[in-house]
Scaffold this motif. Structure first.
Motif, PDB file in Angstrom:
ATOM      1  N   VAL A 122       0.861  -1.107  -0.058  1.00  0.00           N
ATOM      2  CA  VAL A 122      -0.109  -0.035   0.055  1.00  0.00           C
ATOM      3  C   VAL A 122       0.895   1.273  -0.049  1.00  0.00           C
ATOM      4  N   GLU A 123       0.508   2.134  -0.956  1.00  0.00           N
ATOM      5  CA  GLU A 123       1.246   3.530  -1.040  1.00  0.00           C
ATOM      6  C   GLU A 123       0.377   4.702  -1.014  1.00  0.00           C
ATOM      7  N   LEU A 124       0.536   5.571  -0.171  1.00  0.00           N
ATOM      8  CA  LEU A 124      -0.334   6.704   0.074  1.00  0.00           C
ATOM      9  C   LEU A 124      -0.073   8.113  -0.516  1.00  0.00           C
ATOM     10  N   PHE A 125      -0.861   8.640  -1.094  1.00  0.00           N
ATOM     11  CA  PHE A 125      -0.645  10.093  -1.656  1.00  0.00           C
ATOM     12  C   PHE A 125      -1.573  10.925  -0.993  1.00  0.00           C
ATOM     13  N   LYS A 126      -1.060  11.604  -0.064  1.00  0.00           N
ATOM     14  CA  LYS A 126      -1.759  12.447   0.939  1.00  0.00           C
ATOM     15  C   LYS A 126      -2.357  13.727   0.017  1.00  0.00           C
ATOM     16  N   LEU A 127      -3.454  14.268   0.368  1.00  0.00           N
ATOM     17  CA  LEU A 127      -3.972  15.363  -0.030  1.00  0.00           C
ATOM     18  C   LEU A 127      -3.062  16.669   0.400  1.00  0.00           C
ATOM     19  N   PRO A 128      -2.770  17.736  -0.343  1.00  0.00           N
ATOM     20  CA  PRO A 128      -2.196  18.755   0.349  1.00  0.00           C
ATOM     21  C   PRO A 128      -2.696  19.545   1.474  1.00  0.00           C
ATOM     22  N   GLU A 129      -1.841  20.069   2.409  1.00  0.00           N
ATOM     23  CA  GLU A 129      -2.300  20.829   3.575  1.00  0.00           C
ATOM     24  C   GLU A 129      -3.149  21.792   3.146  1.00  0.00           C
ATOM     25  N   GLY A 130      -4.272  21.945   4.025  1.00  0.00           N
ATOM     26  CA  GLY A 130      -5.438  22.683   3.729  1.00  0.00           C
ATOM     27  C   GLY A 130      -6.514  22.329   3.021  1.00  0.00           C
ATOM     28  N   ARG A 131      -6.353  20.991   2.716  1.00  0.00           N
ATOM     29  CA  ARG A 131      -7.581  19.990   1.877  1.00  0.00           C
ATOM     30  C   ARG A 131      -7.820  18.842   2.534  1.00  0.00           C
ATOM     31  N   GLU A 132      -8.051  19.127   4.038  1.00  0.00           N
ATOM     32  CA  GLU A 132      -8.301  18.260   4.856  1.00  0.00           C
ATOM     33  C   GLU A 132      -9.687  17.959   4.846  1.00  0.00           C
ATOM     34  N   ARG A 133     -10.082  16.609   5.094  1.00  0.00           N
ATOM     35  CA  ARG A 133     -11.523  16.516   5.112  1.00  0.00           C
ATOM     36  C   ARG A 133     -12.275  16.474   3.913  1.00  0.00           C
ATOM     37  N   ALA A 134     -11.743  16.143   2.606  1.00  0.00           N
ATOM     38  CA  ALA A 134     -12.377  16.209   1.334  1.00  0.00           C
ATOM     39  C   ALA A 134     -13.433  15.433   1.074  1.00  0.00           C
ATOM     40  N   ASN A 135     -13.509  14.384   1.868  1.00  0.00           N
ATOM     41  CA  ASN A 135     -14.704  13.286   1.684  1.00  0.00           C
ATOM     42  C   ASN A 135     -14.503  12.633   0.135  1.00  0.00           C
ATOM     43  N   LEU A 136     -13.319  12.030   0.124  1.00  0.00           N
ATOM     44  CA  LEU A 136     -13.048  11.604  -1.189  1.00  0.00           C
ATOM     45  C   LEU A 136     -13.989  10.528  -1.975  1.00  0.00           C
ATOM     46  N   ASN A 137     -14.227  10.430  -3.155  1.00  0.00           N
ATOM     47  CA  ASN A 137     -15.368   9.533  -3.551  1.00  0.00           C
ATOM     48  C   ASN A 137     -14.798   8.732  -4.753  1.00  0.00           C
ATOM     49  N   THR A 138     -14.784   9.195  -5.897  1.00  0.00           N
ATOM     50  CA  THR A 138     -14.498   8.310  -7.214  1.00  0.00           C
ATOM     51  C   THR A 138     -13.329   8.443  -7.884  1.00  0.00           C
ATOM     52  N   PRO A 139     -12.557   7.719  -8.377  1.00  0.00           N
ATOM     53  CA  PRO A 139     -11.316   7.907  -9.271  1.00  0.00           C
ATOM     54  C   PRO A 139     -11.441   7.282 -10.526  1.00  0.00           C
ATOM     55  N   VAL A 140     -10.993   8.057 -11.444  1.00  0.00           N
ATOM     56  CA  VAL A 140     -11.045   7.690 -13.024  1.00  0.00           C
ATOM     57  C   VAL A 140      -9.598   8.258 -13.520  1.00  0.00           C
ATOM     58  N   PHE A 141      -8.993   7.317 -14.349  1.00  0.00           N
ATOM     59  CA  PHE A 141      -8.113   7.564 -15.257  1.00  0.00           C
ATOM     60  C   PHE A 141      -8.120   8.050 -16.592  1.00  0.00           C
ATOM     61  N   ASP A 142      -7.458   9.256 -16.778  1.00  0.00           N
ATOM     62  CA  ASP A 142      -7.779   9.600 -18.296  1.00  0.00           C
ATOM     63  C   ASP A 142      -6.841   8.879 -19.193  1.00  0.00           C
ATOM     64  N   LYS A 143      -6.907   9.292 -20.550  1.00  0.00           N
ATOM     65  CA  LYS A 143      -5.920   8.585 -21.359  1.00  0.00           C
ATOM     66  C   LYS A 143      -4.594   8.497 -21.282  1.00  0.00           C
ATOM     67  N   THR A 144      -4.012   9.702 -20.560  1.00  0.00           N
ATOM     68  CA  THR A 144      -2.854   9.991 -20.529  1.00  0.00           C
ATOM     69  C   THR A 144      -2.252   9.498 -19.330  1.00  0.00           C
TER      70      THR A 144
END
Length: 335
Positions: A122-144
């Motif tokens: 498991v590798e974590l990519f934390k959201l930047p400071e000031g963006r706490e409790r973003a309530n993350l939902n859905t991920p999608v990859f673009d073509k790049t």
């Protein structure tokens, strides 16, 4: 921020007459005249089994939101590999990346998690400071190969998996970004549940083009593209499924069967059949855009609460977050 509003209706309007409703018993076997097999799988070590995706090797990734794990379930053996994601983890959405790994919106740790498909590291990519409790939902990859993701507290994110660089954009109208999808043409779209709109993202600049569905206050929750670049929308408040034609700018809409439906998720399979979940009737619902007919698959347990579905050829999968089970619906013969 760019903005467009479309108020055009398709020929079907907002309701299709003479809808067909068929129910399939969840027995794991076909019923006479029924082209589907419904099978349930117990996954007791995955608490709150919610969003799922195909792992690419016959197994299924499933988020265990209530006990902070990612599960890898093999329907051939009914065995589950349980991968803890860290202290306080509460995974929401999962997608298979171009690298074969599972990428998870990890709301509990306010991070994007990468789970290696071979080592399960498991590798974590934390959201930047000031963006706490973003309530993350859905991920999608673009073509790049860039990972885009939503946060219900009003953000859209972009992560470069190679460099680890993350950018956060303020969403239109504040809180609400929920489901997200990529079209065959490469566009990235998302739905805002609290904002009652869908929007296209300029993947270069991060600007948004907002599109308002015809039904006011509809509660656009999830989105999925079909092969024709039409955006299918699950409308939580209205109980409809609607489609937006990205080429013509026209809308069509259909009310789900039953009394006061609550359309939670939407998934479009490789035959362009639309799979939905209805919390009010405790059912998975399949919609055929060609015949405008619905098939309903009510759970055999109360409070199933199937979240975001996904699938592969001939199979639609969902997680019953209220029962700690997975459900698979197989199409036995072409419908």
């Amino acid at each position: 921020m760019l903005r467009r509003s479309f108020l055009k209706f398709g020929l079907a309007g907002l309701a299709a007459p003479n809808l067909i409703l068929r129910s399939a018993q969840a027995t794991g076997q076909t019923q006479p005249g029924n082209p589907f097999i419904v099978t349930y799988f117990e996954v007791p070590d995955i608490k709150g089994s919610r969003d799922v995706t195909d792992a690419g090797d016959g197994t299924i990734w499933v988020c265990g939101q209530r006990n902070g794990v990612l599960g890898r379930f093999d329907p051939r053996t009914s065995q589950t590999k349980v991968i803890p994601l860290g202290d306080g983890a509460a995974p929401h959405g999962v997608v298979r990346g171009p690298d074969g790994a599972a990428w998870v919106t990890e709301g509990g740790q306010n991070a994007i998690a990468r789970i290696d498909d071979k080592t399960h590291k498991v590798e974590l990519f934390k959201l930047p400071e000031g963006r706490e409790r973003a309530n993350l939902n859905t991920p999608v990859f673009d073509k790049t190969g860039m990972l885009w993701f939503t946060g219900q507290n009003g953000i859209i994110g972009r992560l470069d998996p190679k460099s680890g660089k993350m950018e956060i954009f303020d969403a239109p109208r504040g809180a609400g970004p929920y489901g997200m999808t990529r079209t065959p043409s490469g566009e990235i779209w998302f739905a805002s549940l609290a904002g009652n709109y869908i929007a296209r993202i300029n993947t270069q600049s991060g600007a948004f083009t907002v599109v308002d569905p015809p039904t006011e206050g509809q509660g656009a929750r999830r989105v999925w593209s079909d092969s024709k670049n039409r955006i299918w929308v699950s409308e939580w408040n209205s109980g409809q499924v609607s489609s937006f034609d990205t080429e013509s700018g026209s809308w069509k809409g259909w009310k789900l069967p039953g009394n006061k439906p609550r359309t939670y998720s939407v998934y479009v399979d490789d035959a362009d059949k639309v799979w939905l979940t209805d919390f009010a009737l405790n059912s998975i619902v399949r919609f055929d855009p060609l015949t405008e007919a619905f098939d309903s698959f009510p759970s055999d347990k109360p409070g199933a609460n199937v979240r975001q579905m996904d699938g592969r050829t001939g199979e639609a999968w969902g997680g019953e977050s209220g029962t700690n089970r997975l459900v698979r619906i197989q199409t036995v013969k072409p419908a």
